[in-house]
Design a protein around this motif. Sequence first.
Motif, short mmCIF file in Angstrom:
data_model
loop_
_atom_site.label_atom_id
_atom_site.label_comp_id
_atom_site.label_asym_id
_atom_site.label_seq_id
_atom_site.Cartn_x
_atom_site.Cartn_y
_atom_site.Cartn_z
N ILE A 252 0.84 -1.20 0.00
CA ILE A 252 0.00 0.00 0.00
C ILE A 252 0.87 1.25 0.00
O ILE A 252 0.64 2.18 -0.78
N GLU A 253 1.89 1.28 0.84
CA GLU A 253 2.77 2.43 0.89
C GLU A 253 3.55 2.59 -0.41
O GLU A 253 3.84 3.71 -0.84
N ALA A 254 3.88 1.47 -1.07
CA ALA A 254 4.62 1.53 -2.33
C ALA A 254 3.84 2.23 -3.43
O ALA A 254 4.41 2.84 -4.33
N LEU A 255 2.51 2.15 -3.35
CA LEU A 255 1.67 2.74 -4.39
C LEU A 255 1.00 4.04 -3.93
O LEU A 255 0.17 4.59 -4.65
N ASN A 256 1.36 4.52 -2.76
CA ASN A 256 0.83 5.79 -2.26
C ASN A 256 1.66 6.92 -2.87
O ASN A 256 2.84 7.03 -2.61
N PRO A 257 1.05 7.76 -3.69
CA PRO A 257 1.83 8.78 -4.40
C PRO A 257 2.40 9.85 -3.48
O PRO A 257 1.79 10.22 -2.48
N GLY B 45 -4.01 4.15 -4.15
CA GLY B 45 -2.95 3.27 -3.65
C GLY B 45 -3.51 2.03 -3.01
O GLY B 45 -2.99 0.92 -3.20
N ILE B 46 -4.56 2.17 -2.23
CA ILE B 46 -5.20 1.02 -1.57
C ILE B 46 -5.78 0.07 -2.62
O ILE B 46 -5.59 -1.14 -2.54
N LEU B 47 -6.47 0.62 -3.62
CA LEU B 47 -7.05 -0.22 -4.65
C LEU B 47 -5.99 -0.96 -5.46
O LEU B 47 -6.11 -2.16 -5.71
N LEU B 48 -4.94 -0.25 -5.86
CA LEU B 48 -3.89 -0.89 -6.64
C LEU B 48 -3.14 -1.93 -5.82
O LEU B 48 -2.81 -3.01 -6.31
N ALA B 49 -2.88 -1.63 -4.54
CA ALA B 49 -2.22 -2.61 -3.69
C ALA B 49 -3.11 -3.83 -3.48
O ALA B 49 -2.63 -4.97 -3.42
N SER B 50 -4.42 -3.62 -3.39
CA SER B 50 -5.34 -4.74 -3.25
C SER B 50 -5.32 -5.62 -4.50
O SER B 50 -5.35 -6.85 -4.40
N ILE B 51 -5.24 -4.99 -5.67
CA ILE B 51 -5.17 -5.75 -6.91
C ILE B 51 -3.88 -6.56 -6.96
O ILE B 51 -3.89 -7.75 -7.31
N VAL B 52 -2.76 -5.94 -6.57
CA VAL B 52 -1.49 -6.67 -6.53
C VAL B 52 -1.58 -7.81 -5.53
O VAL B 52 -1.16 -8.94 -5.81
N GLY B 53 -2.15 -7.55 -4.36
CA GLY B 53 -2.30 -8.59 -3.35
C GLY B 53 -3.18 -9.74 -3.83
O GLY B 53 -2.87 -10.91 -3.60
N MET B 54 -4.27 -9.41 -4.52
CA MET B 54 -5.14 -10.46 -5.05
C MET B 54 -4.41 -11.28 -6.11
O MET B 54 -4.58 -12.50 -6.17
N ALA B 55 -3.60 -10.63 -6.93
CA ALA B 55 -2.84 -11.35 -7.95
C ALA B 55 -1.86 -12.31 -7.30
O ALA B 55 -1.70 -13.46 -7.74
N ILE B 56 -1.20 -11.86 -6.23
CA ILE B 56 -0.26 -12.72 -5.52
C ILE B 56 -0.99 -13.91 -4.91
O ILE B 56 -0.55 -15.05 -5.02
N CYS B 57 -2.13 -13.66 -4.27
CA CYS B 57 -2.91 -14.75 -3.65
C CYS B 57 -3.43 -15.72 -4.70
O CYS B 57 -3.37 -16.94 -4.50
N THR B 58 -3.91 -15.21 -5.82
CA THR B 58 -4.42 -16.07 -6.89
C THR B 58 -3.31 -16.95 -7.43
O THR B 58 -3.50 -18.16 -7.65
N PHE B 59 -2.14 -16.37 -7.63
CA PHE B 59 -1.00 -17.15 -8.11
C PHE B 59 -0.65 -18.24 -7.10
O PHE B 59 -0.43 -19.39 -7.47
N TRP B 60 -0.59 -17.88 -5.83
CA TRP B 60 -0.23 -18.85 -4.79
C TRP B 60 -1.25 -19.99 -4.74
O TRP B 60 -0.90 -21.15 -4.62
N ILE B 61 -2.53 -19.66 -4.81
CA ILE B 61 -3.58 -20.69 -4.79
C ILE B 61 -3.43 -21.61 -6.00
O ILE B 61 -3.55 -22.83 -5.87
N ALA B 62 -3.19 -21.04 -7.17
CA ALA B 62 -3.04 -21.85 -8.38
C ALA B 62 -1.86 -22.80 -8.27
O ALA B 62 -1.95 -23.97 -8.62
N VAL B 63 -0.75 -22.30 -7.77
CA VAL B 63 0.45 -23.15 -7.62
C VAL B 63 0.19 -24.23 -6.58
O VAL B 63 0.54 -25.40 -6.79
#
Length: 122
Positions: A79-84, A98-116
């Motif tokens: 979240i802090e990484a994407l806070n302008p 920033g919160i929305l983009l970090a949530s999208i990144v977090g969801m992508a990471i979780c989805t990848f982990w679940i798939a693996v």
Amino acid sequence: MTSVLQHLMAAHDLALAAYDAREDDYDKDNDVTGKEVDRIRFAIVAHRPTLDEVAEKAEFMLRNRTFTEWDDYDQRQLIEALNPIGSRRPAARPCLAGILLASIVGMAICTFWIAVTWRAWG
């Protein structure tokens, strides 16, 4: 003119290419290329983007496996990484984008982990 973020992203791509080109029998205790990738990756996470750079940084983080597969930072850091920078809110209160983009990144990471994990468990 190239921004600091673009320099960091280019350096990350070069370091990651060197990391991927290592021989299979590299010295894991003295892995200079791995440490360089980590150093640059953490610099990208720590860099506060301008409002115009937020989408570029989020896209870069989503398409690089070092941000989606290597999980040695937490959601708050994302979240802090994407806070302008220059936002009128204090750093403790990230902006909605920033919160929305970090949530999208977090969801992508979780989805990848679940798939693996799902594939590994068969």
